[in-house]
Every structure is written in C-alpha cells, then in structure tokens.
Design a protein around this motif. Structure first.
Motif, PDB file in Angstrom:
ATOM      1  N   THR A  91       0.844  -1.199   0.000  1.00  0.00           N
ATOM      2  CA  THR A  91       0.000   0.000   0.000  1.00  0.00           C
ATOM      3  C   THR A  91       0.877   1.245   0.000  1.00  0.00           C
ATOM      4  O   THR A  91       1.823   1.342   0.776  1.00  0.00           O
ATOM      5  N   ASP A  92       0.558   2.175  -0.882  1.00  0.00           N
ATOM      6  CA  ASP A  92       1.212   3.473  -0.877  1.00  0.00           C
ATOM      7  C   ASP A  92       0.440   4.333   0.127  1.00  0.00           C
ATOM      8  O   ASP A  92      -0.448   5.096  -0.229  1.00  0.00           O
ATOM      9  N   ALA A  93       0.780   4.170   1.404  1.00  0.00           N
ATOM     10  CA  ALA A  93      -0.023   4.751   2.482  1.00  0.00           C
ATOM     11  C   ALA A  93       0.027   6.274   2.458  1.00  0.00           C
ATOM     12  O   ALA A  93       1.072   6.873   2.205  1.00  0.00           O
ATOM     13  N   SER A  94      -1.127   6.869   2.718  1.00  0.00           N
ATOM     14  CA  SER A  94      -1.253   8.332   2.782  1.00  0.00           C
ATOM     15  C   SER A  94      -2.176   8.683   3.948  1.00  0.00           C
ATOM     16  O   SER A  94      -2.646   7.796   4.667  1.00  0.00           O
ATOM     17  N   LYS A  95      -2.472   9.962   4.078  1.00  0.00           N
ATOM     18  CA  LYS A  95      -3.336  10.408   5.172  1.00  0.00           C
ATOM     19  C   LYS A  95      -4.748   9.842   5.073  1.00  0.00           C
ATOM     20  O   LYS A  95      -5.484   9.821   6.054  1.00  0.00           O
ATOM     21  N   THR A  96      -5.130   9.390   3.899  1.00  0.00           N
ATOM     22  CA  THR A  96      -6.488   8.852   3.740  1.00  0.00           C
ATOM     23  C   THR A  96      -6.591   7.394   4.175  1.00  0.00           C
ATOM     24  O   THR A  96      -7.700   6.871   4.318  1.00  0.00           O
TER      25      THR A  96
END
Length: 187
Positions: free
Chosen positions: A88-93
């Motif tokens: 997963t390209d983790a972000s704030k969402t």
C-alpha cells in the motif's frame, strides 16, 4: 439446592441454535482496492488514521513495522500486501484498524473503513474452496449486502502470529550472525 438446567427451547418453541442463527452480530467493514472486507466488531479495539511505522529489518513484506500506541509497540500489517496485491502506498487517507487476534493486538492497514453491518449467521455463505494457501482459507465466509459482497476475515488464520514471530526472529538471527562473525574476525 439443585440448579435448574436451561430449557432447550424458548417459550416460543425456537431452539437456541435457531436463535443463534438469527441473532445479529456486528462487523466493521473496510476496503482494499474495490473489495470490501469485514471483521467482527468485538475484535476491533480502535480505528486511527495512518501514521508512519518504523520498519523492522528483514520482516515479512506485509509487516509495515511498528508504531507506539500509548506505550504499546504495535505491529502494523499491510492487508493489501498480505493478500499478495503489492504494498500500500499509504497516505493520510489510509486507516489502521487495531484488532485483537487471540491474546495479541495488531494494526491492519486498509484503504478506508466503510460501514458497520449487522449480520446473522444464516446470512453468511461459505467461501468457495480453492487451492491451499488461497485467500479463501482466511475467510469465515461471504455475505451479500445490497448489491455488494463482503468477505468476512478469520483474523486468527490470516495473521498466524507464531509464524510471523518466527520469521522476524529468523531474520534477526540471520542479521546477527554475520555481525558476530565480523566482530570475531576483527578481534
């Protein structure tokens, strides 16, 4: 004084098994890509936004690392990676769902939390059998809600923590052995 056993049937004649199949349990659902998964709400301890996890050397690819949650070192598992769909390209969402798996508490990284569903046992259909090691082995079953399908996860099978611990320990030992050999060569 003798205790009276519970009668096998309620006053309306329904057996306990029948009552159990119609008694609803709640599931927290979340998404990975466009797929929806659910876990028993009784296993969910907390839901929090993505925060950076400190990587562990040579941990399995689906272990994103650990975070400090109020003094508890919490391992974070990337559910997309655990399903073999890449990291997963983790972000704030993105969201971490903190769950209890046996006596341990872990975090699972998901795209988003979507719903809380009330589901009775008779609504749950068995997952079709595939070859060993397939994703279906980690499911309690499938449930159809409106026009969507939700896969109910068996967290205890999905996150075999003994295997994960062994993998981390093996990696730590493998890393430590060359360092020890180098130190002996210097001495």
């Amino acid at each position: 004084m003798a205790l009276e056993a519970n009668p096998p049937h309620s006053e309306d004649g329904a057996s306990r098994q029948e009552q159990g199949s119609t008694q609803a349990r709640q599931y927290v659902t979340f998404t990975i890509n466009s797929e929806e998964y659910g876990v028993d709400i009784m296993d969910v301890r907390e839901i929090k936004g993505w925060t950076h996890a400190t990587r562990l050397p040579n941990a399995p690819s689906y272990v994103r690392g650990v975070i400090n949650l109020r003094g508890l070192m919490l391992p974070i598992f990337d559910l997309r990676s655990r399903f073999g769909q890449g990291e997963t390209d983790a972000s704030k969402t993105h969201v971490i769902v903190i769950v209890a798996v046996g006596s341990r508490t872990i975090g699972i990284l998901v795209d988003a939390v979507s719903d809380i569903l009330s589901i009775t046992q008779d609504q749950i259909r068995p997952a079709p059998e595939f070859e060993q090691g397939h994703e279906a082995a980690y499911l309690h079953g499938l449930v159809s809600v409106s026009e969507r399908m939700v896969a109910l996860l068996a967290l205890d099978r999905l996150f075999d923590l003994a295997g994960v611990r062994e993998g981390i320990l093996d990696a730590a030992v493998a890393e430590a052995v060359p360092q020890a050999a180098a130190q002996q060569a210097i001495a």
